[in-house]
Scaffold this motif. Structure first.
Motif, PDB file in Angstrom:
ATOM      1  N   ASN A  89       0.769  -1.235   0.216  1.00 50.41           N
ATOM      2  CA  ASN A  89      -0.057  -0.018   0.075  1.00 50.41           C
ATOM      3  C   ASN A  89       0.799   1.381   0.198  1.00 50.41           C
ATOM      4  OD1 ASN A  89       0.844   0.605   2.773  1.00 50.41           O
ATOM      5  ND2 ASN A  89      -1.038  -0.458   3.582  1.00 50.41           N
ATOM      6  N   ASP A  90       0.120   2.155  -0.177  1.00 48.19           N
ATOM      7  CA  ASP A  90       1.013   3.546  -0.142  1.00 48.19           C
ATOM      8  C   ASP A  90       1.941   3.927   1.091  1.00 48.19           C
ATOM      9  OD1 ASP A  90      -0.081   4.073  -2.644  1.00 48.19           O
ATOM     10  OD2 ASP A  90      -1.686   5.572  -1.909  1.00 48.19           O
ATOM     11  N   LEU A  91       1.517   3.708   2.205  1.00 49.83           N
ATOM     12  CA  LEU A  91       2.024   3.984   3.318  1.00 49.83           C
ATOM     13  C   LEU A  91       3.491   2.969   3.249  1.00 49.83           C
ATOM     14  CD1 LEU A  91       2.682   5.010   6.104  1.00 49.83           C
ATOM     15  CD2 LEU A  91       1.055   3.216   7.094  1.00 49.83           C
ATOM     16  N   ALA A  95       7.158   4.166   3.279  1.00 46.95           N
ATOM     17  CA  ALA A  95       8.142   3.816   4.374  1.00 46.95           C
ATOM     18  C   ALA A  95       9.497   3.439   3.723  1.00 46.95           C
ATOM     19  CB  ALA A  95       7.591   2.681   5.247  1.00 46.95           C
ATOM     20  N   LEU A  96       9.408   2.809   2.620  1.00 52.32           N
ATOM     21  CA  LEU A  96      10.473   1.883   2.039  1.00 52.32           C
ATOM     22  C   LEU A  96      11.255   2.919   1.313  1.00 52.32           C
ATOM     23  CD1 LEU A  96       9.604  -1.494   0.200  1.00 52.32           C
ATOM     24  CD2 LEU A  96      11.666  -0.852   1.769  1.00 52.32           C
ATOM     25  N   HIS A 116       7.475   6.091  10.614  1.00 55.07           N
ATOM     26  CA  HIS A 116       6.826   4.991   9.708  1.00 55.07           C
ATOM     27  C   HIS A 116       6.542   3.642  10.630  1.00 55.07           C
ATOM     28  CE1 HIS A 116       8.125   7.505   5.982  1.00 55.07           C
ATOM     29  NE2 HIS A 116       6.783   7.112   5.860  1.00 55.07           N
ATOM     30  N   LEU A 117       7.278   3.374  11.294  1.00 50.48           N
ATOM     31  CA  LEU A 117       6.969   2.222  12.074  1.00 50.48           C
ATOM     32  C   LEU A 117       5.813   2.324  13.014  1.00 50.48           C
ATOM     33  CD1 LEU A 117      10.693   1.237  13.352  1.00 50.48           C
ATOM     34  CD2 LEU A 117       8.997  -0.173  11.972  1.00 50.48           C
ATOM     35  N   MET A 118       5.686   3.676  13.501  1.00 49.83           N
ATOM     36  CA  MET A 118       4.496   3.955  14.212  1.00 49.83           C
ATOM     37  C   MET A 118       3.342   3.931  13.338  1.00 49.83           C
ATOM     38  SD  MET A 118       6.306   6.790  16.680  1.00 49.83           S
ATOM     39  CE  MET A 118       5.040   6.940  17.936  1.00 49.83           C
ATOM     40  N   ALA A 119       3.211   4.503  12.198  1.00 45.85           N
ATOM     41  CA  ALA A 119       2.174   4.626  11.377  1.00 45.85           C
ATOM     42  C   ALA A 119       1.626   3.523  11.090  1.00 45.85           C
ATOM     43  CB  ALA A 119       2.553   5.379  10.108  1.00 45.85           C
ATOM     44  N   ILE A 120       2.655   2.219  10.554  1.00 47.11           N
ATOM     45  CA  ILE A 120       2.401   1.107  10.231  1.00 47.11           C
ATOM     46  C   ILE A 120       1.765   0.106  11.476  1.00 47.11           C
ATOM     47  CG2 ILE A 120       3.279  -1.197   9.411  1.00 47.11           C
ATOM     48  CD1 ILE A 120       5.641   0.751   7.964  1.00 47.11           C
ATOM     49  N   ALA A 121       2.123   0.358  12.492  1.00 50.13           N
ATOM     50  CA  ALA A 121       1.526  -0.252  13.744  1.00 50.13           C
ATOM     51  C   ALA A 121       0.128   0.014  13.813  1.00 50.13           C
ATOM     52  CB  ALA A 121       2.668   0.216  14.895  1.00 50.13           C
ATOM     53  N   THR A 122       0.030   1.597  13.742  1.00 47.59           N
ATOM     54  CA  THR A 122      -1.436   2.066  13.873  1.00 47.59           C
ATOM     55  C   THR A 122      -2.149   1.549  12.692  1.00 47.59           C
ATOM     56  OG1 THR A 122      -0.257   4.316  14.530  1.00 47.59           O
ATOM     57  CG2 THR A 122      -2.630   4.341  13.920  1.00 47.59           C
ATOM     58  N   GLN A 123      -1.778   1.333  11.522  1.00 47.61           N
ATOM     59  CA  GLN A 123      -2.594   0.873  10.375  1.00 47.61           C
ATOM     60  C   GLN A 123      -2.869  -0.324  10.614  1.00 47.61           C
ATOM     61  OE1 GLN A 123      -1.006   0.438   6.489  1.00 47.61           O
ATOM     62  NE2 GLN A 123      -2.390   2.001   6.096  1.00 47.61           N
ATOM     63  N   ALA A 148       2.900  13.820  12.413  1.00 46.44           N
ATOM     64  CA  ALA A 148       1.454  14.367  12.481  1.00 46.44           C
ATOM     65  C   ALA A 148       1.262  14.186  10.931  1.00 46.44           C
ATOM     66  CB  ALA A 148       1.579  15.687  12.953  1.00 46.44           C
ATOM     67  N   ASN A 149       1.998  14.893   9.955  1.00 47.17           N
ATOM     68  CA  ASN A 149       1.788  14.748   8.538  1.00 47.17           C
ATOM     69  C   ASN A 149       1.914  13.339   7.847  1.00 47.17           C
ATOM     70  OD1 ASN A 149       1.491  15.996   6.082  1.00 47.17           O
ATOM     71  ND2 ASN A 149       4.046  15.987   5.536  1.00 47.17           N
ATOM     72  N   LEU A 150       2.358  12.661   8.228  1.00 47.42           N
ATOM     73  CA  LEU A 150       2.447  11.163   7.888  1.00 47.42           C
ATOM     74  C   LEU A 150       0.963  10.587   8.271  1.00 47.42           C
ATOM     75  CD1 LEU A 150       3.805   8.564   6.890  1.00 47.42           C
ATOM     76  CD2 LEU A 150       4.793   8.388   9.036  1.00 47.42           C
ATOM     77  N   LEU A 151       0.498  10.643   9.390  1.00 45.35           N
ATOM     78  CA  LEU A 151      -0.653  10.045   9.918  1.00 45.35           C
ATOM     79  C   LEU A 151      -1.907  10.852   9.170  1.00 45.35           C
ATOM     80  CD1 LEU A 151      -0.018  10.218  13.852  1.00 45.35           C
ATOM     81  CD2 LEU A 151      -0.110   8.130  12.395  1.00 45.35           C
TER      82      LEU A 151
END
Lengths: 165, 66
Positions: A89-91, A95-96, A116-123, A148-151
């Motif tokens: 997915n886009d996230l 991240a990569l 990104h690790l935090m955003a992926i974990a949240t997802q 914040a921007n990432l989320l």
């Protein structure tokens, strides 16, 4: 783990992988206290096939040819069970792309950014992901504006809020 | 926290300090500690029927093998 990373770097040179980065618990361990895990999660982008489909099969075939066999959902590479996770997915693609280049002993490798690790974990949203977010918030050096921007861009603010009282 | 005895509060603070010190270790050193954790956890997990594989210890550090 260095031998395992050298194999992954060889796969990039050989064109079997376009790019890879360490994620999951070991990725988090780069930023926080050591976290128990038995798998090495490797996020990968794969060269597109003629049909335009992304498939792990050419990667697995190459690894088999090199003597590294599948065990359950992992491939045992130099004694370490490696789980390959395609950027689906886009996230994950982002991240990569933005993963940090680091040295592990003498070997170059990449680790996903803490944000990104935090955003992926949240997802992903499991209990252990919530614990990972808590640990990263507590111990990692974070760029709050970047996070914040990432989320926001990936529509994760709604899932994030209940996790951050 | 204000109801804790000072000695307990000191122990908790020291533990927290230790965790932050661990977080600041070099990555390779932290990976070696993860493998030590695997050695400690594996017998318990195996007793519960979970198949786990402990990573080679210090496999890529010359002279570091136990």
């Amino acid at each position: 783990m260095e031998k395992t990373l050298r194999v992954l770097n060889d796969l990039v040179v050989a064109g079997v992988l376009s790019r890879y980065a360490i994620g999951g618990a070991m990725g988090a361990t780069f930023y926080v206290e050591p976290v128990l895990t038995f798998d090495l999660d490797i996020f990968v982008s794969l060269p597109q096939t003629a049909s335009g489909l992304l498939s792990l099969e050419p990667l697995y075939t190459e690894l088999r040819n090199r003597g590294y066999n599948e065990v359950s959902e992992c491939v045992n590479i130099e004694g370490i069970p490696v789980q390959f996770l395609p950027a689906y997915n886009d996230l994950l693609v982002e991240a990569l792309t933005e993963a940090r280049e680091v040295l592990y002993e003498q070997t170059p490798t990449r680790v996903l950014r803490a944000e990104h690790l935090m955003a992926i974990a949240t997802q992903t949203g499991r209990d252990k992901d919530r614990e990972r977010v808590r640990l990263l918030r507590e111990q990692a050096e974070l760029d709050a504006e970047y996070l914040a921007n990432l989320l926001r861009r990936h529509g994760l603010e709604g899932k994030w809020q209940p996790w951050t009282p | 926290m204000d109801t804790l005895k000072p000695e307990i509060a000191r122990l908790i603070a020291a533990k927290e300090q230790r965790r932050h010190e661990l977080a600041r270790l070099p990555f390779a050193e932290k990976v070696r500690l993860v493998v030590k954790l695997q050695h400690m956890a594996a017998p318990v997990l195996r007793a519960r029927g979970r198949l786990v594989k402990v990573w080679p210890f210090y496999d890529d550090k010359p002279g570091g093998r136990e």
